[in-house]
Design a protein around this motif. Structure first.
Motif, short mmCIF file in Angstrom:
data_model
loop_
_atom_site.label_atom_id
_atom_site.label_comp_id
_atom_site.label_asym_id
_atom_site.label_seq_id
_atom_site.Cartn_x
_atom_site.Cartn_y
_atom_site.Cartn_z
N LYS A 179 0.86 -1.19 0.00
CA LYS A 179 0.00 0.00 0.00
C LYS A 179 0.89 1.24 0.00
O LYS A 179 2.09 1.17 0.28
CB LYS A 179 -0.92 0.01 1.22
CG LYS A 179 -0.18 0.16 2.55
CD LYS A 179 -1.12 0.29 3.73
CE LYS A 179 -1.79 -0.99 4.12
NZ LYS A 179 -0.85 -1.97 4.75
N LYS A 183 -1.99 10.64 2.35
CA LYS A 183 -2.30 11.36 1.10
C LYS A 183 -1.06 11.96 0.45
O LYS A 183 -0.91 11.93 -0.77
CB LYS A 183 -3.33 12.45 1.39
CG LYS A 183 -3.89 13.10 0.14
CD LYS A 183 -5.06 14.00 0.47
CE LYS A 183 -5.66 14.58 -0.83
NZ LYS A 183 -6.86 15.42 -0.52
N TRP A 186 0.63 9.30 -1.69
CA TRP A 186 -0.09 8.57 -2.73
C TRP A 186 0.58 8.63 -4.12
O TRP A 186 0.57 7.64 -4.84
CB TRP A 186 -1.54 9.07 -2.83
CG TRP A 186 -2.39 8.70 -1.65
CD1 TRP A 186 -2.07 7.82 -0.65
CD2 TRP A 186 -3.69 9.20 -1.33
NE1 TRP A 186 -3.09 7.74 0.27
CE2 TRP A 186 -4.10 8.58 -0.12
CE3 TRP A 186 -4.54 10.12 -1.94
CZ2 TRP A 186 -5.34 8.85 0.47
CZ3 TRP A 186 -5.78 10.39 -1.35
CH2 TRP A 186 -6.17 9.76 -0.17
N THR A 214 -9.40 0.77 1.23
CA THR A 214 -8.56 1.94 1.47
C THR A 214 -8.21 2.11 2.95
O THR A 214 -7.48 3.02 3.30
CB THR A 214 -9.27 3.22 0.98
OG1 THR A 214 -10.55 3.33 1.62
CG2 THR A 214 -9.44 3.20 -0.53
N MET A 323 -5.39 4.93 2.48
CA MET A 323 -5.04 4.67 1.09
C MET A 323 -5.99 5.37 0.13
O MET A 323 -7.05 5.86 0.52
CB MET A 323 -5.05 3.17 0.80
CG MET A 323 -3.88 2.43 1.38
SD MET A 323 -4.26 1.73 2.99
CE MET A 323 -5.01 0.18 2.53
N SER A 324 -5.62 5.36 -1.13
CA SER A 324 -6.38 6.01 -2.20
C SER A 324 -7.11 4.96 -3.04
O SER A 324 -6.54 3.93 -3.41
CB SER A 324 -5.42 6.81 -3.07
OG SER A 324 -5.76 6.78 -4.42
N ASN A 327 -5.25 4.24 -6.24
CA ASN A 327 -4.10 3.35 -6.08
C ASN A 327 -4.54 1.90 -5.91
O ASN A 327 -3.91 0.98 -6.45
CB ASN A 327 -3.25 3.78 -4.89
CG ASN A 327 -2.37 4.99 -5.20
OD1 ASN A 327 -2.31 5.44 -6.34
ND2 ASN A 327 -1.69 5.50 -4.19
#
Length: 371
Positions: A179, A183, A186, A214, A323-324, A327
Motif C-alpha cells: 500500500k 495522502k 499517494w 482503502t 489509502m487512495s 491506487n
C-alpha cells in the motif's frame, strides 16, 4: 481457529488455505513467552500447550479445522525467544541460535520467514539480521515475506531493503499487503511499481499481495514512536503513566520525528475507527472514530489514545483509512499481485461478536470478484 475451527469468514468466500504468521507466529515459544502470551489474551482465549510451530499445527489438526493451514515462522518470534521485546541487537552467537530456530521451524513445515518491521519488537531488527534469517529459510526452499519498514514516507527505501534481503539470501520475497499510506505519499505508487518491476527484471523473485480496501487495521502501537514500545506491552503501559513521558509522547505523536511514521497522522483522528477492546467497560466505544471519542472525553486525540491503551491494557484494534481508491484500483491489475484478507478467520456468532472487525474478514475475496 483454536476457538472455532470452521474459519467461516474465509470458508464462505471459497478460501481453502489459511496462511498465518505475519511477523510473529504461534511457535517456536519458550515457556516464558508462552506464559506471557497466555496472560495477554483478550476475548479469544485458548490454552498454549505447544512450544514448536509444528506442535501448533498438530494441535490444530487434532482439534479439527475446516481449512488447510500453513504458517510462516515469525522473525519477531524468533527474536523474542532469545532477546525478549527490548530494543537490543543479537550477539553473533545469538544470531546463530536464531538461525537454528528458523531452520527447525522450516523442518516443522513453515513456508518461510516473515517480518513485520513497523511493530515492536520486529522493528528493532536491522537488515543484516533479516538477511541471515531469510538465508536460512531460503536454504530450506522457503521465502522471505515482509510487512515492510515503511508504507509511506520511506516506501521506496523499504522496497530497496526488501530487494537487498532477497538478493543476499537467494530466497524469493513477497511484500505483505502493499500500500501507499498517507495522502502526501499517494503519488509514490508509480515509483514503487517501477522499483519492484526493475528488481523482477534483474532476476529477483519478488511479488506482493494486497487487500482491496482503502483502510488498514492494526492497533494504537502503530501511532506510537518505537522508543515508548521498548520492552513490550506492560513496559509500554507503565512508561506512559509518567507525566514527562506522556508530554514527550503527545508531542511526537502530533509531530513525528524522523524515522517514525504514524498511522494516526496518515489517517487523522476522524479516519481512525476503534474496533476491539479487552476491557468490557470500553466496548461501548466500538465502532466510533477517535475524533468522536476524544470529543466525548474532552481531550486531544493523542491524550485519548494514551488513556485508552492504559485503561484497556492492550494495543486496541483500530482501522485507519490511509489509502487512495485510485491506487487500489491500479494495484489490483498488477500481474505480480495476489490477494489476502490480512484478518483472522472468525464466525458471526459467539465470542467473536464482542469486538468489531475490518470488513476484509468477510468481504475481501467477494469484493475482488465483484468490484
Amino acid at each position: 481457529l483454536l476457538v472455532d475451527g470452521r474459519g467461516l469468514s474465509d470458508l464462505v468466500q471459497g478460501v481453502t488455505l489459511e496462511v498465518t504468521g505475519e511477523g510473529d507466529s504461534m511457535g517456536p515459544l519458550t515457556d516464558a513467552v508462552a506464559a506471557r502470551n497466555q496472560a495477554r489474551q483478550d476475548d479469544i482465549k485458548y490454552p498454549i500447550s505447544w512450544r514448536s510451530l509444528g506442535g501448533y499445527l498438530e494441535t490444530l489438526e487434532r482439534r479439527g479445522v475446516s481449512l488447510n493451514v500453513a504458517s510462516m515462522v515469525g522473525a519477531a518470534t524468533v527474536r523474542d525467544d532469545l532477546l525478549g521485546e527490548a530494543d537490543v541487537q543479537p550477539t553473533p552467537q545469538q544470531l546463530v541460535e536464531m538461525r537454528a530456530l528458523v531452520r527447525q521451524a522450516m523442518l516443522d513445515g513453515a513456508l518461510g520467514v516473515s517480518s513485520a518491521l513497523i511493530y515492536a519488537p520486529g522493528t528493532y531488527a536491522k537488515t543484516p539480521e533479516l538477511k541471515a534469517l531469510a538465508t536460512e529459510a531460503g536454504m530450506c526452499g522457503g521465502i522471505y515475506i515482509t510487512h515492510m519498514r515503511s508504507e509511506g514516507n520511506d516506501l521506496l527505501g523499504a522496497i530497496d531493503e526488501t530487494v537487498a534481503i532477497a538478493r543476499a539470501s537467494g530466497a524469493p520475497a513477497e511484500i505483505y499487503h502493499l500500500k501507499v499510506a498517507g495522502k502526501a505519499n499517494w503519488p509514490k505508487l508509480d515509483a514503487a511499481i517501477a522499483r519492484i518491476e526493475a528488481a523482477r527484471a534483474s532476476g529477483v523473485r519478488l511479488t506482493a499481495d494486497m487487500y482491496p480496501y482503502t483502510a488498514g487495521a492494526t492497533g494504537f502501537d502503530a501511532a506510537m514512536p518505537h522508543w515508548v514500545l521498548d520492552g513490550g506491552l506492560e513496559a509500554w503501559i507503565a512508561r506512559m503513566k509518567d507525566p514527562a513521558v506522556r508530554a514527550r509522547l503527545v508531542k511526537e505523536m502530533r509531530d513525528p520525528p524522523p524515522g517514525f511514521e504514524s498511522a494516526l497522522v496518515a489517517s487523522g483522528p476522524q479516519g481512525a475507527r476503534l474496533l476491539a477492546f479487552k476491557n468490557d467497560r470500553l466496548k461501548p466505544l466500538t465502532g466510533k472514530t477517535l475524533a468522536e471519542v476524544a470529543a466525548m472525553r474532552g481531550e486531544s486525540p493523542e491524550e485519548t489514545v494514551i488513556d485508552l491503551v492504559i485503561e484497556d491494557g492492550s494495543r486496541i484494534g483500530v482501522a485507519y483509512t490511509v489509502m487512495s481508491d485510485d491506487n487500489v484500483r491500479r494495484q489490483v491489475a498488477l500481474p505480480w499481485m495476489s490477494f489476502n484478507s490480512d484478518e483472522a478467520a472468525t464466525a458471526p456468532e459467539g465470542v467473536f461478536l464482542k469486538s468489531a472487525q475490518h470488513p476484509r474478514a468477510y468481504g475481501t475475496f467477494a469484493r475482488v470478484l465483484a468490484r
